[in-house]
Design an enzyme around this catalytic site. Structure first.
Site, mmCIF file in Angstrom:
data_model
loop_
_atom_site.group_PDB
_atom_site.id
_atom_site.type_symbol
_atom_site.label_atom_id
_atom_site.label_comp_id
_atom_site.label_asym_id
_atom_site.label_seq_id
_atom_site.Cartn_x
_atom_site.Cartn_y
_atom_site.Cartn_z
ATOM 1 N N GLU A 278 21.574 56.619 73.275
ATOM 2 C CA GLU A 278 22.157 57.845 72.357
ATOM 3 C C GLU A 278 21.693 58.349 73.025
ATOM 4 O O GLU A 278 20.827 59.245 73.145
ATOM 5 C CB GLU A 278 20.628 57.248 71.476
ATOM 6 C CG GLU A 278 20.812 56.629 70.217
ATOM 7 C CD GLU A 278 19.937 56.864 68.852
ATOM 8 O OE1 GLU A 278 18.978 57.142 68.749
ATOM 9 O OE2 GLU A 278 20.330 56.728 68.207
ATOM 10 N N ASP A 351 18.231 49.285 63.128
ATOM 11 C CA ASP A 351 18.045 50.387 63.389
ATOM 12 C C ASP A 351 16.902 50.816 61.798
ATOM 13 O O ASP A 351 17.321 52.104 60.870
ATOM 14 C CB ASP A 351 18.643 52.177 63.316
ATOM 15 C CG ASP A 351 17.581 52.981 64.244
ATOM 16 O OD1 ASP A 351 16.244 52.187 64.448
ATOM 17 O OD2 ASP A 351 18.179 53.988 64.676
ATOM 18 N N GLU A 379 11.262 57.803 58.066
ATOM 19 C CA GLU A 379 12.939 58.063 57.968
ATOM 20 C C GLU A 379 13.893 57.040 57.859
ATOM 21 O O GLU A 379 14.715 58.362 56.922
ATOM 22 C CB GLU A 379 13.001 57.689 60.124
ATOM 23 C CG GLU A 379 14.972 57.823 60.278
ATOM 24 C CD GLU A 379 15.555 57.816 61.232
ATOM 25 O OE1 GLU A 379 14.352 56.514 62.365
ATOM 26 O OE2 GLU A 379 15.925 57.934 62.407
HETATM 27 C C1 GCV Z 1 13.440 59.126 68.965
HETATM 28 C C2 GCV Z 1 17.684 56.547 65.612
HETATM 29 C C3 GCV Z 1 16.806 57.459 65.129
HETATM 30 C C4 GCV Z 1 16.499 58.336 66.821
HETATM 31 C C5 GCV Z 1 15.311 57.422 67.259
HETATM 32 C C6 GCV Z 1 15.947 56.276 67.768
HETATM 33 C C7 GCV Z 1 14.860 55.861 68.858
HETATM 34 O O1 GCV Z 1 18.638 56.398 66.090
HETATM 35 O O2 GCV Z 1 17.868 57.855 64.431
HETATM 36 O O3 GCV Z 1 15.550 60.123 65.861
HETATM 37 O O4 GCV Z 1 15.454 58.437 68.812
HETATM 38 O O5 GCV Z 1 16.554 55.588 67.182
HETATM 39 O O6 GCV Z 1 14.248 54.828 67.960
HETATM 40 O O7 GCV Z 1 15.047 55.585 69.962
#
Ligand code: GCV
Length: 680
Positions: A278, A351, A379
């Protein structure tokens, strides 16, 4: 949506009279901030007990201090702490001997940590009795996703509790002590203070001095401090021209940084790293592997016994199946990591969805110690508005995924600076349950929640009402799965903030694997992601036989994972005889019904906590109920339009109303009841 239309639709859809009644009542509630539940599950201060401890271990001294302030059981007059080896008790385990005649409890352990855990175990209900215990995982660690500016990525309980700007105040010290004791009582022994999307500034001298202050407070409670690090730090704050892990100057920069950290924090735990994921920098930027990167850091920490937890959460935008990627990248590296590297793997291959099959890396990494990463913050489970007790989800993971190489369990924290720490008061149970399951993954969700309720001072549930409370808590996660994404559907969330349904989401130019349509693949023929070897992405091949074969065949694939692994026609019949469409309707309706039942249960439990907390939870349950209807209508209306089929029940929201809904919140915010009532 306007109130009158809302009520009218409710009547039309013949929802339960109770729903109508309570929805009407809801507008009278106005929830304010309160402080009543900030004590977590900590024991109340009282006369304490007399403690005998002759050693100098700081954890045992802390245990003695706690026992002398809080009496675990008024029958016993003296508690003795003895540091010595006992056959069959590992280093951080303990044994408790009770002498009922002398009214004495003796806690015995080879270590101060063990004495601390043994002492704290006495506060659990009816636990002042002969017993022994030890942690099944060496690493039981919270991962805070806290940023230096005080925001918390995916945090729904306010701002970060950490203070980076100035030396700590008395109030902050008291807050950290409370946090530390709560963690120790749950069995947690480590904390990563900052976000895995790490700022390089975390490693500056000024911030490290603050980290050292926090570490000093947490240490007596047996909690080690760790940091997430940005792999490009040498070239950002170190002013080197590269962060290439095979470059000597880069390796030297990290060695010097480790030396600096350990001079401030002698028992510093180590680094957590999100690399090449990411948008984060990593060794692959220089044509190196994850093992090259992890080993270089591990060698810098090795002289001090520090560890590296290297995350396997990776997925490139171009691959046709995101669920396969972590395995594809990491499995070939099995056996190539240094001994002080652990690979940290999320429980599922995508995720933190409300339900996922376990990540095949738990099978695939046979020579590498692993840390299982769970998400305590919600989340994808309705943030701090929805009641979702997560222990049943984690129990499912521990039961299904091989644990042979799991040496640690990490939980993405749900802790913020709200008075109650977690936003939703009942979400405290998730923090506690995480610690208890990290300690012993064979514990049962229903026992943990009962234990939590019994030791939590702001909640008081008698024996008669306990079964109702436990049922409400233990069923809650399944209700969320039902009204959000049943039978294996996944990632149908609104763009960015992930609150509410958006199966229709289209963002021009967006990564395909960030869009719900990538996952549901609904069209006029059917729905689901084909991950079979025969006709799909072949993700089933990452699991060993016989599981692989079970998952490959839709007739044997468990219903809960069906649309995760298969794209099926709308009229495909499940073993129950239902079509996919009928089964989807059944689950979505059950989810909504389940929330209605939780609201009824909560009404039956009135009086189990002070009115302010009671009404706060009642109000959040109402929001959850409205959200569940929104989820059901959003998904069934949308999928129904694709399939040319009508939902079983009349929807309360039309697709035309739902598609334009925008909450306009960021990734740090829990949407308020008022905002939701206005827009959805
Ligand atoms: C900290 C998902 C979440 C992100 C998070 C990522 C990760 O994509 O939406 O906010 O980033 O996981 O675990 O690194």
């Amino acid at each position: 949506m306007r109130q009158r239309a809302y009520i009218l639709l409710m009547i039309m859809s013949r929802l339960r009279p109770i729903l109508l009644h309570t929805l009407a009542l809801s507008s009278f509630f106005c929830v304010s901030a309160y402080r009543g539940d900030s004590n977590l599950w900590l024991p109340k201060a009282d006369s304490g007990t007399s403690v005998e401890y002759k050693g100098k271990n700081q954890n045992a001294i802390k245990a003695a201090e706690i026992l002398s302030k809080h009496l675990p059981d008024d029958y016993f007059k003296t508690i003795k702490l003895e540091e010595k080896k006992v056959k069959g008790i590992p280093y951080d385990g303990y044994t408790i001997n009770v002498d009922s005649i002398e009214r004495t409890v003796t806690v015995i352990s080879p270590s101060g940590e063990g004495l601390l855990y043994g002492s704290l175990s006495l506060y659990r209900p009816n636990n002042c009795k002969n017993h022994s215990d030890y942690p099944r995982n060496q690493i039981r660690i919270l991962n805070h996703w806290d940023n230096l500016d005080g925001t918390i990525e995916r945090g729904y309980a306010g701002k970060s509790i950490w203070n980076w700007d100035s030396p700590l105040t008395k109030e902050q010290i008291a807050l950290y002590e409370k946090y530390a004791l709560a963690n120790a009582m749950a069995g947690i022994n480590g904390t990563v203070l900052n976000n895995v999307n790490a700022s390089p500034n975390m490693l500056t001298k000024e911030i490290l001095e603050r980290v050292a202050e926090i570490a000093d407070i947490l240490r007596p409670y047996g909690i080690k401090v760790y940091l997430s690090v940005n792999f490009a730090s040498p070239s950002v704050i170190g002013r080197l021209e590269t962060a290439d892990p095979l470059n000597k100057d880069v390796a030297k920069w990290w060695q010097d940084k480790a030396k600096e950290i350990y001079s401030l924090i002698p028992d510093f735990g180590g680094f957590l790293v999100k690399a090449n994921s990411e948008g984060q920098p990593g060794p692959c930027d220089f044509g190196r592997t994850h093992a090259d990167g992890a080993n270089m850091l591990a060698r810098a920490l090795k002289p001090y016994d520090g560890i590296v937890m290297w995350r396997a959460f990776v997925y490139s935008p171009s691959d046709p199946d995101r669920a396969k990627q972590a395995y594809a990248e990491f499995q070939p590296l099995d056996g190539k990591f240094d001994s002080n590297v652990l690979v940290q793997v999320k429980n599922g291959p995508v995720d933190f969805q409300p339900r996922e099959p376990y990540s095949p890396l738990f099978d695939g990494m046979k020579k590498t110690p692993l840390v299982a990463e769970l998400q305590i913050t919600q989340e994808y489970l309705g943030h701090a508005n929805h009641l979702a007790y997560l222990a049943p989800m984690w129990e499912e993971f521990f039961e299904e995924a091989p644990q042979n190489n799991v040496k640690g369990v990490a939980g993405v924290a749900n802790v913020g600076n709200n008075d109650n720490f977690t936003g939703h008061p009942l979400a405290q149970a998730n923090w506690y349950a995480f610690g208890r399951l990290a300690w012993d993954p064979t514990l049962k969700s229903e026992d943990i929640v009962e234990e939590w309720a019994q030791i939590t001072p702001w909640i008081d549930i008698d024996e008669k009402r306990m079964p109702e409370f436990k049922k409400m808590m233990c069923d809650s996660r399944e209700h969320v799965v039902d009204y959000m994404m049943p039978i294996g559907l996944h990632h149908q969330f609104a763009w960015g903030h992930h609150y509410g349904p958006q199966p229709w989401c289209e963002i021009p130019g967006a990564r395909a694997d960030w869009l719900p349509s990538y996952y549901h693949k609904a069209d006029s023929d059917g729905i689901g992601f084909d991950r079979t070897i025969a006709t799909g992405s072949g993700a089933t091949a990452q699991y060993p036989s016989p599981l692989k074969d079970t998952l490959e065949n839709p007739a044997t694939c468990p219903e809960k994972y069906l649309l995760w692994f298969h794209h099926l026609d709308w009229d495909y019949r499940l073993p129950s005889g239902e079509t996919i469409w009928e089964a989807l309707n059944r689950h979505y309706d059950a989810g909504v019904e389940g929330v209605a039942e939780m609201r009824e249960s909560w009404q039956n439990l009135e009086g189990c906590t002070e009115p302010e907390i009671y009404h706060d939870i009642e109000s959040r349950l109402l929001t959850q109920h409205k959200d569940a209807i929104w989820w059901r209508d959003g998904c069934l209306e949308y999928f129904g339009r694709k399939a040319n089929l009508k939902p079983n029940k009349l929807s309360m929201h039309s697709l035309e109303e739902m598609i334009p809904v925008e909450l306009g919140i960021d990734n740090y915010t829990n949407p308020s009841k008022d905002l939701l009532d206005k827009v959805r």
